[in-house]
Design an enzyme around this catalytic site. Structure first.
Site, short mmCIF file in Angstrom:
data_model
loop_
_atom_site.label_atom_id
_atom_site.label_comp_id
_atom_site.label_asym_id
_atom_site.label_seq_id
_atom_site.Cartn_x
_atom_site.Cartn_y
_atom_site.Cartn_z
N SER A 180 -3.20 -4.18 -0.82
CA SER A 180 -4.18 -3.16 -0.88
C SER A 180 -5.24 -3.58 -0.18
O SER A 180 -5.17 -3.69 1.25
CB SER A 180 -4.54 -3.20 -2.45
OG SER A 180 -5.36 -1.95 -2.57
N ASP A 232 2.39 6.76 -3.92
CA ASP A 232 1.02 5.57 -4.05
C ASP A 232 -0.18 6.92 -4.50
O ASP A 232 -0.42 7.62 -3.82
CB ASP A 232 0.60 4.83 -3.03
CG ASP A 232 -0.46 4.10 -3.24
OD1 ASP A 232 -1.19 4.16 -4.27
OD2 ASP A 232 -0.62 2.86 -2.49
N HIS A 263 1.30 1.98 -6.15
CA HIS A 263 0.43 1.16 -5.44
C HIS A 263 0.63 -0.28 -5.78
O HIS A 263 0.40 -0.78 -6.96
CB HIS A 263 -0.93 1.69 -5.90
CG HIS A 263 -1.97 0.66 -5.11
ND1 HIS A 263 -2.02 1.02 -3.70
CD2 HIS A 263 -2.96 0.09 -5.18
CE1 HIS A 263 -3.07 0.55 -3.22
NE2 HIS A 263 -3.67 -0.41 -4.35
#
Length: 333
Positions: free
Chosen positions: A153, A280, A307
Site C-alpha cells: 500500500s 481493490d 487491497h
C-alpha cells in the site's frame, strides 16, 4: 524458472470478493487463524533504532535467518499507512522469507508502531529522504550480498520511490516489489471519499486520529492540531497537516509530491515488480492501467485480491507469500 503470476490467484467463493479480501487482510480474525509459522519473524527479533540524520531516528526489527546456510540476502519490508512492523501481512511475508534463508528488517515509518515519541515532527507521505537514508544505514549495519525491498500500500509507494532515488545516493538495492501501492494519491483520496464504502474511510480515520493523539501525548508542549481540525474529514485533515506541518503550499502540491502516476516510474532503473488487483476497493485500478513503466518493471494486475489481501483459503494464508518469495529467490540466482 516459472514465476507465479497474479492470474494464478483464483480463490474460492466468497473470497473472490474484493471487499472480503480487504477486510480480512488486517483483521484480528485472520491473525488468530494464521499458523504459528507466520509469526516466526518475531522470534529473537532485535529492536534497532536507525539514525536518519538531523537528530531523527526510525525504529525497526531485525531477524537473522536460521537455516544453517549462508544468508541469501537482506529483505527490507515496509508496512502501509497506520500499519507497523507487526502488521499481519508484514509478519507473514517476513516469516516466509526468513524460512527461505533471508535476513529480515521490518522498518517502522515515523510515528508508526510504537515510535511516536522518537521524533518531534509529524509523519507525512513525502518523507522519502529519511526512508532512503534509513535503507542506507540498514545496509551498513547488516551487510548482505543482495538487498530486496517489499512494500504494501503506502509502503509500496515508498518502495517504488526509494528504488528511484537509492542508486544515485549510493544506497545498495537490487530489487523492489510493491503490493497494491498508492499510485495517484489525489485519485486515491477522492476514491476513499466518494466511491469506496464509508467504512473504509472510517477505519483509516479512526487509526489516524488515534496516532495523532499518541503523538500529542508524546510531545505535550506541541500543538499539532486544534480539536476542531481533528473532527474534519480525511481530505480537510490532510490539508491541515500540509499547511501546518509541511513546506507544500497546497494539498494538491503535497499529493503530487508522492505520486508515481503516469510516466514517473520511467525513472526506476532497478528490477521491480508491481502487483495489484482489479477489485481493490481502496486504490482504483485505473491508475495502474494508465502507468508507463520501463522494461525492467513488471506490472502484474490480478483479477482478484482486494487491497493487500490475496487470501487464498480459509487458513488465511496469502498468495503473496509465494509470489514475493519466488521473485526474491530469482534475484539471487
Amino acid at each position: 524458472m516459472n514465476l507465479p503470476m497474479g492470474s494464478d490467484f483464483q480463490p474460492p467463493w466468497p473470497l473472490r470478493s474484493g471487499h472480503i479480501q480487504t477486510m480480512l487482510s488486517s483483521s484480528g480474525i485472520r491473525r488468530r487463524l494464521l499458523p504459528r509459522r507466520a509469526h516466526r519473524v518475531q522470534e529473537n527479533a532485535q529492536e534497532v533504532l536507525v539514525d536518519v540524520g538531523h537528530g531523527d531516528r526510525l525504529s525497526g526489527r531485525f531477524t537473522a535467518q536460521r537455516t544453517g546456510r549462508e544468508s541469501r540476502g537482506l529483505a527490507i519490508l515496509f508496512h502501509g499507512w497506520e500499519g507497523s512492523v507487526d502488521s499481519t501481512y508484514v509478519l507473514q511475508t517476513g516469516s516466509r522469507l526468513l524460512e527461505e534463508g533471508w535476513d529480515i528488517f521490518r522498518l517502522n515509518f515515523r510515528d508508526h508502531g510504537d515510535s511516536h515519541g522518537l521524533n518531534e515532527a509529524l509523519f507525512h507521505s513525502c518523507r522519502i529522504d529519511e526512508v532512503v537514508a534509513a535503507m542506507g544505514e540498514i545496509a551498513r549495519m547488516f551487510p548482505a550480498r543482495a538487498i530486496g525491498v517489499a512494500g504494501f500500500s503506502l509502503g509500496g509507494n515508498f518502495a517504488l520511490r526509494a528504488g528511484m532515488l537509492a542508486p544515485s545516493l549510493g544506497v545498495p538495492v537490487d530489487y523492489v516489489l510493491a503490493v497494491c501501492p498508492i499510485v495517484d494519491p489525489s485519485e486515491g483520496l477522492f476514491s476513499l471519499e466518494s466511491e469506496a464504502p464509508w467504512f473504509y474511510q472510517a477505519y483509516f480515520m479512526q487509526k489516524w486520529r488515534r496516532s495523532l493523539r499518541l503523538k500529542q501525548q508524546a510531545f505535550p508542549h506541541q500543538t499539532y492540531f486544534e480539536l476542531d481540525e481533528l473532527r474534519q474529514n480525511m481530505r480537510d485533515l490532510t490539508r491541515s497537516l500540509v499547511l501546518r506541518h509541511t513546506d507544500f503550499g497546497s494539498l494538491e502540491a503535497y499529493l503530487d509530491g508522492y505520486s508515481v502516476a503516469g510516466d514517473r516510474l520511467m525513472d526506476l532503473h532497478l528490477p521491480a515488480t508491481i502487483l495489484t488487483s482489479r477489485d481493490d476497493p481502496v486504490i482504483p485500478v485505473a491508475a495502474f492501467d494508465q502507468l508507463r513503466v520501463p522494461p525492467n518493471v513488471e506490472l502484474d494486475i490480478a483479477t482478484y485480491g482486494g487491497h493487500c489481501g490475496f487470501i487464498r483459503d480459509y487458513g488465511m494464508t496469502s498468495f503473496t507469500d509465494d509470489y514475493i518469495a519466488a521473485r526474491f529467490d530469482a534475484i539471487t540466482r
